[in-house]
Design a protein around this motif. Structure first.
Motif, mmCIF file in Angstrom:
data_model
loop_
_atom_site.group_PDB
_atom_site.id
_atom_site.type_symbol
_atom_site.label_atom_id
_atom_site.label_comp_id
_atom_site.label_asym_id
_atom_site.label_seq_id
_atom_site.Cartn_x
_atom_site.Cartn_y
_atom_site.Cartn_z
ATOM 1 N N SER A 94 -11.517 -25.859 31.310
ATOM 2 C CA SER A 94 -12.609 -26.817 31.220
ATOM 3 C C SER A 94 -12.764 -27.509 32.572
ATOM 4 O O SER A 94 -11.815 -27.595 33.347
ATOM 5 C CB SER A 94 -12.330 -27.845 30.130
ATOM 6 O OG SER A 94 -12.319 -27.210 28.872
ATOM 7 N N GLU A 133 -22.981 -27.236 37.747
ATOM 8 C CA GLU A 133 -22.812 -26.760 36.374
ATOM 9 C C GLU A 133 -23.617 -25.482 36.129
ATOM 10 O O GLU A 133 -23.099 -24.498 35.584
ATOM 11 C CB GLU A 133 -23.207 -27.829 35.360
ATOM 12 C CG GLU A 133 -22.992 -27.350 33.936
ATOM 13 C CD GLU A 133 -23.218 -28.403 32.876
ATOM 14 O OE1 GLU A 133 -23.169 -28.036 31.686
ATOM 15 O OE2 GLU A 133 -23.440 -29.583 33.218
ATOM 16 N N ARG A 154 -21.943 -21.766 35.365
ATOM 17 C CA ARG A 154 -22.274 -21.035 34.129
ATOM 18 C C ARG A 154 -22.826 -19.648 34.456
ATOM 19 O O ARG A 154 -22.473 -18.668 33.801
ATOM 20 C CB ARG A 154 -23.248 -21.834 33.277
ATOM 21 C CG ARG A 154 -22.608 -23.094 32.696
ATOM 22 C CD ARG A 154 -23.372 -23.629 31.512
ATOM 23 N NE ARG A 154 -22.853 -24.895 31.047
ATOM 24 C CZ ARG A 154 -21.746 -25.048 30.312
ATOM 25 N NH1 ARG A 154 -21.035 -23.995 29.970
ATOM 26 N NH2 ARG A 154 -21.357 -26.246 29.912
ATOM 27 N N ASN A 202 -17.030 -22.614 29.617
ATOM 28 C CA ASN A 202 -16.161 -23.651 29.086
ATOM 29 C C ASN A 202 -16.861 -25.007 29.080
ATOM 30 O O ASN A 202 -17.966 -25.158 29.561
ATOM 31 C CB ASN A 202 -14.892 -23.777 29.930
ATOM 32 C CG ASN A 202 -14.648 -22.581 30.798
ATOM 33 O OD1 ASN A 202 -15.443 -21.667 30.861
ATOM 34 N ND2 ASN A 202 -13.562 -22.596 31.489
ATOM 35 N N GLY A 203 -16.154 -25.982 28.585
ATOM 36 C CA GLY A 203 -16.701 -27.319 28.521
ATOM 37 C C GLY A 203 -16.831 -27.966 29.889
ATOM 38 O O GLY A 203 -16.049 -27.709 30.795
ATOM 39 N N LEU A 255 -17.404 -31.856 31.577
ATOM 40 C CA LEU A 255 -17.380 -33.290 31.368
ATOM 41 C C LEU A 255 -17.699 -33.893 32.724
ATOM 42 O O LEU A 255 -17.036 -33.580 33.712
ATOM 43 C CB LEU A 255 -15.983 -33.690 30.900
ATOM 44 C CG LEU A 255 -15.689 -35.120 30.541
ATOM 45 C CD1 LEU A 255 -16.596 -35.583 29.420
ATOM 46 C CD2 LEU A 255 -14.233 -35.237 30.111
ATOM 47 N N TYR A 278 -17.409 -39.064 25.366
ATOM 48 C CA TYR A 278 -16.384 -38.227 25.971
ATOM 49 C C TYR A 278 -15.302 -37.918 24.945
ATOM 50 O O TYR A 278 -14.989 -38.747 24.099
ATOM 51 C CB TYR A 278 -15.738 -38.942 27.169
ATOM 52 C CG TYR A 278 -16.719 -39.287 28.259
ATOM 53 C CD1 TYR A 278 -17.310 -38.290 29.020
ATOM 54 C CD2 TYR A 278 -17.055 -40.605 28.537
ATOM 55 C CE1 TYR A 278 -18.207 -38.598 30.036
ATOM 56 C CE2 TYR A 278 -17.956 -40.922 29.545
ATOM 57 C CZ TYR A 278 -18.518 -39.909 30.286
ATOM 58 O OH TYR A 278 -19.414 -40.210 31.283
#
Length: 159
Positions: A8, A23, A27, A33-34, A36, A61
């Motif tokens: 992550s 991000e 991807r 994956n996650g 944050l 969160y």
């Protein structure tokens, strides 16, 4: 990652455009994956070391203790608390010292690179200023994150 392993991403980046590009292109490189994101160093420090959020912020969160197999992508130049201070705090605190930190910043000053390694960063990547080169750098980072190995069941240590 092979055999069901995932990494992550915790992205600490104040620039919304850079955060979106990072991000999106991770991807595209196959990272599913996650993610944050924290918009500045203070938000990240509050998350890692502060009281758990309450009220409307409580669901924004995941609880710290639920984080497993993650890396931190850290910008240096941010408002409120800069990346140097975030890096210093993460690496000196026993519960976060083992967290892999990749500095991802526009700064290519050799003194700042040296300082980051002295503070314990694991990898230092300079964001290219030119758009296509930036995209390519993030894509390569994505390939790296697909093959990187982390300690089995890495979690934040108990505070």
């Amino acid at each position: 990652m092979k055999n069901g392993e995932t990494v992550s991403i915790i992205l600490i980046e104040d620039d919304d455009g850079h955060a979106t590009l990072v991000e999106r292109n991770l991807r595209r490189a196959g990272i599913s994956n996650g993610f944050l994101r924290f918009a500045d160093g203070q938000q990240a420090l509050d998350y890692f070391f502060g009281d758990p959020p309450s009220g409307d912020a409580a669901g924004k969160y995941p609880p710290r203790q639920d984080l497993t197999n993650f890396v931190v992508l850290l910008d240096l130049k941010m408002p409120r608390v800069d990346g140097f201070e975030v890096l210093r705090r993460l690496k000196e605190a026993p519960q976060t010292a083992a967290v892999p930190v990749i500095v991802l910043t526009t700064t290519d000053d050799p003194r700042e690179i040296e300082r980051c390694y002295e503070l314990g960063c694991n990898v230092y990547i300079t964001k290219p200023v030119e758009y296509d080169a930036f995209i390519e750098a993030v894509r390569r980072l994505g390939f790296f994150l697909q093959v990187v190995k982390l300690p089995q069941g890495q979690r934040l240590a108990a505070s």
